[in-house]
Design an enzyme around this catalytic site. Structure first.
Site, PDB file in Angstrom:
ATOM      1  N   LYS A  96     -90.137 -30.981  21.224  1.00  0.00           N
ATOM      2  CA  LYS A  96     -90.509 -29.587  21.511  1.00  0.00           C
ATOM      3  C   LYS A  96     -90.858 -28.830  20.228  1.00  0.00           C
ATOM      4  O   LYS A  96     -91.423 -27.750  20.287  1.00  0.00           O
ATOM      5  CB  LYS A  96     -89.429 -28.865  22.319  1.00  0.00           C
ATOM      6  CG  LYS A  96     -88.197 -28.459  21.583  1.00  0.00           C
ATOM      7  CD  LYS A  96     -87.364 -27.551  22.485  1.00  0.00           C
ATOM      8  CE  LYS A  96     -86.157 -27.023  21.725  1.00  0.00           C
ATOM      9  NZ  LYS A  96     -85.388 -26.071  22.520  1.00  0.00           N
ATOM     10  N   ASP A  97     -90.535 -29.407  19.060  1.00  0.00           N
ATOM     11  CA  ASP A  97     -90.919 -28.804  17.770  1.00  0.00           C
ATOM     12  C   ASP A  97     -92.280 -29.281  17.284  1.00  0.00           C
ATOM     13  O   ASP A  97     -92.769 -28.803  16.255  1.00  0.00           O
ATOM     14  CB  ASP A  97     -89.894 -29.157  16.673  1.00  0.00           C
ATOM     15  CG  ASP A  97     -88.556 -28.485  16.883  1.00  0.00           C
ATOM     16  OD1 ASP A  97     -88.518 -27.456  17.588  1.00  0.00           O
ATOM     17  OD2 ASP A  97     -87.549 -28.986  16.354  1.00  0.00           O
ATOM     18  N   THR A 140     -81.701 -14.741  21.282  1.00  0.00           N
ATOM     19  CA  THR A 140     -82.523 -15.962  21.294  1.00  0.00           C
ATOM     20  C   THR A 140     -83.685 -15.777  20.330  1.00  0.00           C
ATOM     21  O   THR A 140     -84.185 -14.671  20.161  1.00  0.00           O
ATOM     22  CB  THR A 140     -83.068 -16.289  22.700  1.00  0.00           C
ATOM     23  OG1 THR A 140     -83.901 -17.457  22.609  1.00  0.00           O
ATOM     24  CG2 THR A 140     -83.897 -15.161  23.295  1.00  0.00           C
ATOM     25  N   LEU A 143     -89.526 -17.425  21.949  1.00  0.00           N
ATOM     26  CA  LEU A 143     -90.443 -16.527  22.659  1.00  0.00           C
ATOM     27  C   LEU A 143     -90.411 -16.790  24.157  1.00  0.00           C
ATOM     28  O   LEU A 143     -90.460 -15.865  24.969  1.00  0.00           O
ATOM     29  CB  LEU A 143     -91.872 -16.767  22.159  1.00  0.00           C
ATOM     30  CG  LEU A 143     -92.434 -15.882  21.051  1.00  0.00           C
ATOM     31  CD1 LEU A 143     -93.836 -16.360  20.704  1.00  0.00           C
ATOM     32  CD2 LEU A 143     -92.471 -14.421  21.467  1.00  0.00           C
ATOM     33  N   ARG A 144     -90.366 -18.073  24.524  1.00  0.00           N
ATOM     34  CA  ARG A 144     -90.348 -18.445  25.946  1.00  0.00           C
ATOM     35  C   ARG A 144     -89.106 -17.903  26.643  1.00  0.00           C
ATOM     36  O   ARG A 144     -89.190 -17.249  27.689  1.00  0.00           O
ATOM     37  CB  ARG A 144     -90.386 -19.983  26.083  1.00  0.00           C
ATOM     38  CG  ARG A 144     -90.098 -20.474  27.505  1.00  0.00           C
ATOM     39  CD  ARG A 144     -89.926 -21.982  27.560  1.00  0.00           C
ATOM     40  NE  ARG A 144     -88.817 -22.471  26.777  1.00  0.00           N
ATOM     41  CZ  ARG A 144     -87.548 -22.563  27.217  1.00  0.00           C
ATOM     42  NH1 ARG A 144     -87.227 -22.174  28.430  1.00  0.00           N
ATOM     43  NH2 ARG A 144     -86.594 -23.054  26.437  1.00  0.00           N
ATOM     44  N   ARG A 145     -87.925 -18.181  26.062  1.00  0.00           N
ATOM     45  CA  ARG A 145     -86.695 -17.720  26.708  1.00  0.00           C
ATOM     46  C   ARG A 145     -86.651 -16.202  26.791  1.00  0.00           C
ATOM     47  O   ARG A 145     -86.222 -15.633  27.788  1.00  0.00           O
ATOM     48  CB  ARG A 145     -85.475 -18.256  25.954  1.00  0.00           C
ATOM     49  CG  ARG A 145     -85.263 -19.762  26.131  1.00  0.00           C
ATOM     50  CD  ARG A 145     -84.087 -20.255  25.303  1.00  0.00           C
ATOM     51  NE  ARG A 145     -83.890 -21.710  25.422  1.00  0.00           N
ATOM     52  CZ  ARG A 145     -83.559 -22.490  24.415  1.00  0.00           C
ATOM     53  NH1 ARG A 145     -83.394 -21.990  23.203  1.00  0.00           N
ATOM     54  NH2 ARG A 145     -83.383 -23.785  24.600  1.00  0.00           N
ATOM     55  N   ARG A 162     -81.272 -16.864  15.214  1.00  0.00           N
ATOM     56  CA  ARG A 162     -81.638 -18.181  14.702  1.00  0.00           C
ATOM     57  C   ARG A 162     -80.402 -18.930  14.223  1.00  0.00           C
ATOM     58  O   ARG A 162     -79.311 -18.386  14.161  1.00  0.00           O
ATOM     59  CB  ARG A 162     -82.637 -18.052  13.549  1.00  0.00           C
ATOM     60  CG  ARG A 162     -83.952 -17.404  13.943  1.00  0.00           C
ATOM     61  CD  ARG A 162     -85.048 -17.734  12.958  1.00  0.00           C
ATOM     62  NE  ARG A 162     -85.446 -19.135  13.075  1.00  0.00           N
ATOM     63  CZ  ARG A 162     -86.197 -19.613  14.052  1.00  0.00           C
ATOM     64  NH1 ARG A 162     -86.642 -18.820  14.994  1.00  0.00           N
ATOM     65  NH2 ARG A 162     -86.513 -20.893  14.093  1.00  0.00           N
ATOM     66  N   GLN A 166     -73.447 -24.092  15.363  1.00  0.00           N
ATOM     67  CA  GLN A 166     -72.268 -23.473  14.750  1.00  0.00           C
ATOM     68  C   GLN A 166     -72.550 -22.022  14.342  1.00  0.00           C
ATOM     69  O   GLN A 166     -71.726 -21.128  14.590  1.00  0.00           O
ATOM     70  CB  GLN A 166     -71.825 -24.286  13.518  1.00  0.00           C
ATOM     71  CG  GLN A 166     -71.296 -25.674  13.835  1.00  0.00           C
ATOM     72  CD  GLN A 166     -72.390 -26.720  14.120  1.00  0.00           C
ATOM     73  OE1 GLN A 166     -73.585 -26.436  13.980  1.00  0.00           O
ATOM     74  NE2 GLN A 166     -71.986 -27.905  14.515  1.00  0.00           N
ATOM     75  N   THR A 167     -73.723 -21.795  13.749  1.00  0.00           N
ATOM     76  CA  THR A 167     -74.105 -20.434  13.327  1.00  0.00           C
ATOM     77  C   THR A 167     -74.179 -19.506  14.535  1.00  0.00           C
ATOM     78  O   THR A 167     -73.697 -18.372  14.510  1.00  0.00           O
ATOM     79  CB  THR A 167     -75.479 -20.461  12.610  1.00  0.00           C
ATOM     80  OG1 THR A 167     -75.419 -21.381  11.526  1.00  0.00           O
ATOM     81  CG2 THR A 167     -75.869 -19.091  12.105  1.00  0.00           C
ATOM     82  N   ARG A 168     -74.782 -19.993  15.609  1.00  0.00           N
ATOM     83  CA  ARG A 168     -74.953 -19.151  16.796  1.00  0.00           C
ATOM     84  C   ARG A 168     -73.609 -18.843  17.454  1.00  0.00           C
ATOM     85  O   ARG A 168     -73.383 -17.718  17.912  1.00  0.00           O
ATOM     86  CB  ARG A 168     -75.896 -19.833  17.790  1.00  0.00           C
ATOM     87  CG  ARG A 168     -77.310 -19.975  17.228  1.00  0.00           C
ATOM     88  CD  ARG A 168     -78.273 -20.441  18.281  1.00  0.00           C
ATOM     89  NE  ARG A 168     -79.467 -21.032  17.677  1.00  0.00           N
ATOM     90  CZ  ARG A 168     -80.620 -21.161  18.303  1.00  0.00           C
ATOM     91  NH1 ARG A 168     -80.759 -20.724  19.528  1.00  0.00           N
ATOM     92  NH2 ARG A 168     -81.652 -21.720  17.712  1.00  0.00           N
ATOM     93  N   CYS A 255     -96.794 -21.589  18.416  1.00  0.00           N
ATOM     94  CA  CYS A 255     -95.542 -20.987  18.889  1.00  0.00           C
ATOM     95  C   CYS A 255     -95.761 -19.530  19.262  1.00  0.00           C
ATOM     96  O   CYS A 255     -94.826 -18.763  19.325  1.00  0.00           O
ATOM     97  CB  CYS A 255     -94.492 -21.043  17.783  1.00  0.00           C
ATOM     98  SG  CYS A 255     -93.666 -22.604  17.721  1.00  0.00           S
TER      99      CYS A 255
END
Length: 320
Positions: A96-97, A140, A143-145, A162, A166-168, A255
């Site tokens: 997906k990237d 989030t 863009l899609r979400r 972003r 763990q960061t999130r 993107c």
């Protein structure tokens, strides 16, 4: 059958990857599958970690949309340069990237069996989008979400979010947002059963094109890598991605457009669902069609044309 010049601990096959925990898990899976297919020891393969622009901590901390930072190529450019130069033999990517166009001299025709395609709703206290209070803050960077959430719940306050898992999670615990979203595939590959995640059914949130799929890139001229990778290629994932990526390519492979797409197989039939949205969620156009598996890419292109036609003039004005 051609005799393959197999790698060895003395002369290992070099597998290029990003250094994130998920990217490494995907590289280890690739190594394990190749080692099993050719009855080789793990050290006949060398995992080479390559730092990409997308791994820059300052960029991650900035919490800016991907398109402002340089799009999907952020996660692939340096890896592909090393592949072209011969510094690595193959490269492992989250599909997906991946931009839909490959640089000249490289090709992507090997996919591992696809993981769970669904998005995950992540919250320490809630279990679904339906539990969110009016005006709740959700995080989030997709863009899609963002567009899908605002289309269903225009009252929500969506903030940029972003960073790795763990960061999130840390940001959630600090109260930056009430929930965030990740791919179930990543959580499964990292065996993160402790993360407060609930899978979102695809009818509620259609995933990103190629979500849950791992792709392996090689030099077009490298027949040895081609022969080895053929042994671990998952045909069904390839058939599904052919339809999804043709759909994406015909719409907008960057993107900058909120696009969702999912192909599923049932016997000899492929079902493709596609969706394109305005970034503010004010409008969404979708389609759902089926065809014989071998016509998947053709259906992807036709569906994209149909949605573009339905969108009409003005739908993409915000891109200018």
């Amino acid at each position: 059958m051609t005799q393959i010049d197999l790698p060895s601990p003395a002369s290992p096959l070099k597998i290029g990857t990003r250094g994130s925990p998920l990217a490494l898990a995907q590289a280890y899976e690739t190594r394990a599958r190749l080692a099993a297919a050719f009855d080789l020891p793990a050290d006949a393969f060398e995992i080479v970690v390559i730092k990409t622009t997308g791994d820059n901590q300052a960029l991650i901390a900035a919490d800016k949309p991907l398109k402002e930072l340089g799009g999907k190529g952020l996660f692939t450019k340096e890896i592909e340069e090393d592949l072209l130069s011969g510094a690595i033999d193959i490269a492992v990517h989250s599909m997906k990237d991946m931009p839909v166009q490959q640089p000249e001299g490289l090709m992507l025709d090997t996919y591992l069996p696809r993981e769970d395609v669904r998005d995950a709703f992540i919250s320490p206290s809630l279990t679904s989008i339906h539990d969110l209070a009016k005006g709740a803050v959700v995080g989030t960077s997709s863009l899609r979400r963002r567009a899908q959430l605002l289309h269903r719940r225009p009252d929500l306050n969506v903030v940029q979010f972003r960073g790795n898992v763990q960061t999130r999670l840390r940001k959630l615990s600090e109260g930056v947002a009430e929930c965030t979203f990740l791919a179930m595939a990543g959580l499964n590959r990292l065996a993160m059963a402790d993360v407060p995640a609930n899978a979102i059914e695809t009818n509620d949130m259609l995933p990103a094109v190629a979500q849950g799929a791992i792709g392996i890139e090689r030099r077009t001229s490298d027949s040895r890598a081609a022969d080895m990778l053929a042994a671990i290629h998952d045909q069904q994932t390839g058939q599904r991605l052919a339809a999804e990526r043709a759909f994406l390519a015909a719409l907008d492979g960057s993107c900058e457009t909120p696009i969702a797409g999912l192909a599923e197989l049932d016997g000899t039939t492929l079902r493709l669902r596609g969706e394109v949205l305005r970034p503010d969620g004010s409008e969404a156009i979708s389609d759902d069609q089926s065809c014989p598996i071998e016509d998947g890419a053709e259906l992807g292109r036709a569906m994209a044309a149909k949605l573009l036609d339905q969108a009409g003039e003005g739908f993409f004005d915000w891109k200018r």
